[in-house]
Design a protein around this motif. Structure first.
Motif, short mmCIF file in Angstrom:
data_model
loop_
_atom_site.label_atom_id
_atom_site.label_comp_id
_atom_site.label_asym_id
_atom_site.label_seq_id
_atom_site.Cartn_x
_atom_site.Cartn_y
_atom_site.Cartn_z
N GLN A 1 1.61 0.13 9.20
CA GLN A 1 0.44 0.42 8.36
C GLN A 1 0.06 -0.81 7.54
N ARG B 1 -2.30 -1.80 4.16
CA ARG B 1 -3.01 -1.18 3.03
C ARG B 1 -3.58 -2.29 2.15
N ASP B 2 -4.85 -2.15 1.74
CA ASP B 2 -5.46 -3.19 0.89
C ASP B 2 -5.19 -2.90 -0.59
N PRO C 1 -7.08 2.42 -2.65
CA PRO C 1 -6.63 1.58 -1.53
C PRO C 1 -6.97 2.24 -0.18
N SER D 1 -6.37 2.13 4.11
CA SER D 1 -5.32 1.71 5.05
C SER D 1 -5.68 2.13 6.47
N SER D 2 -5.00 1.51 7.38
CA SER D 2 -5.05 1.94 8.78
C SER D 2 -3.70 1.60 9.41
N SER D 3 -3.43 2.21 10.54
CA SER D 3 -2.13 2.00 11.18
C SER D 3 -2.33 1.68 12.66
#
Length: 379
Positions: free
Chosen positions: A9, A11-12, A17, A19-21
């Motif tokens: 993952q 996360r910014d 925040p 996120s993507s995975s």
């Protein structure tokens, strides 16, 4: 472990925040770091003298812990002990004779065999094979004559194993094989290794004499195998009587008691010599050591005696019958546990002709359909 599956993952740092995975699959590739393994580690085999060239002596068994592309196919090589080329080793690991061995020339050979796998670089392992040459057969096989009785519904025999030939040989290392004359193979088969006799579907009523023989490679001996096929009529099921025996297995009944009890039963219930007694089935009673035998008696004119008449005859002759085998009960109707009067108890019998039971001994085999008894009150 051949592989891993990771979920990663990112996360910014924003608010909120985001996120993507992503899934990352990691495959672990195999290297050829395992040698082939012989099972067992070393071998001992025997071959009789005068066996023909090409006789199979031994099957080598090899495994490899590496992945498939680093394992088989294996390459087999005889490294030492085969200087005179008495043996061959095929790609499948079968050791065969390349000459006709003589016990007087040599009694033992020791071979060093190598197995090489298919990986890069190749891995190898070794085994030792001790081959003893023994004298050829001096004793003929002996076999017990077999008589087989098959009971089936009209034209509804599904086929299956109906018996097994019992044969022995005093030569310790002899391997027996069984054969059936080719003209009978449309109706029967014989397993060449264990002597099991298989009947194909659709056998007609009648008597079959099979031309079976057993061979030890040198001597061939004929075996008497007779098959009797009896087809049941639907009308028989309405006139059956059951005799229940105490403490006897189906195999013991078939092998020890059936012929004697059948003869005694004929004397007890047949009114005329032309009448015929038909044993329809024998079947263990579930959850007990008892055994049920279903039979019917056909009159010489084609009709059948009623169960009540047969039961009266059996009751009068019971003491005489028990000189052969202990009887637990004589059943026409089996209404125990049902709260209805005898004349209001109806029993029906059904036969499953596709569920055959085979009770086989060394000398006699009995094949019959499974039966079911249903009872109900008609109050």
């Amino acid at each position: 472990i051949s592989g891993y599956s990771l979920v990663i993952q990112a996360r910014d740092s924003g608010t909120p925040p985001l996120s993507s995975s992503v899934t990352v699959n990691v495959d672990i590739s195999d290297v050829n770091d395992n040698s082939p393994v012989f099972t067992p580690a070393n071998y001992t085999a025997v071959i009789q003298e005068n066996k023909p060239v090409g006789t199979s002596i031994l099957q080598l068994v090899v495994t490899d812990k590496d992945s498939f592309h680093n394992g088989p196919p294996f390459t087999f090589t005889i490294l030492t002990g085969n200087e005179e080329e008495e043996f061959t080793l095929d790609p499948h690991g079968v050791l065969r004779s390349a000459v006709i061995f003589k016990h007087m020339v040599a009694t033992e050979y020791v071979l060093c065999v190598q197995a090489k796998d298919s990986g890069k670089p190749q891995q190898v392992s070794h085994t030792y094979v001790q081959v003893r040459v023994i004298e050829e057969s001096i004793h003929k096989p002996t076999a017990i004559p077999l008589e087989i009785f098959i009971v089936t519904m009209e034209d509804d025999f599904p086929g299956g194993v109906i018996g097994k030939i019992h044969a022995t040989d005093q030569d310790v290392y002899d391997v027996l094989t069984y054969t059936l004359k080719s003209e009978q193979k449309s109706l029967f088969k014989v397993n060449s290794h264990d002597g099991k006799i298989i009947a194909l579907g659709g056998l007609d009523n009648g008597k079959y004499v099979l031309n079976v023989s057993v061979s030890d490679g040198r001597f061939q001996v004929p075996i008497d195998v007779v098959v009797h096929v009896e087809q049941l009529l639907q009308e028989m099921l309405q006139n059956t009587v059951t005799i229940r025996f105490e403490n006897v297995s189906p195999e013991d009944f078939v092998g020890l008691h059936m012929h004697g009890f059948r003869r005694t039963l004929r004397n007890a219930v047949l009114s005329q010599k032309q009448d015929s007694l038909h044993i329809i089935s024998i079947q263990p009673v579930a959850g007990s050591s008892q055994l049920d035998m279903l039979f019917v008696v056909q009159m010489h004119n084609g009709g059948f005696y009623k169960p009540a008449y047969l039961i009266q005859k059996l009751t009068n002759a019971r003491r005489h019958l028990e000189n052969v085998i202990r009887i637990s009960a004589i059943l026409e109707k089996n209404c125990s546990g049902l709260d209805c009067q005898e004349q209001h108890c109806e029993q029906s019998l059904s036969i499953d002709s596709h569920s055959l039971m085979t009770y086989s001994t060394a000398r006699i085999s009995f094949v019959c359909p499974r039966f079911y008894r249903n009872v109900r009150c008609m109050c």
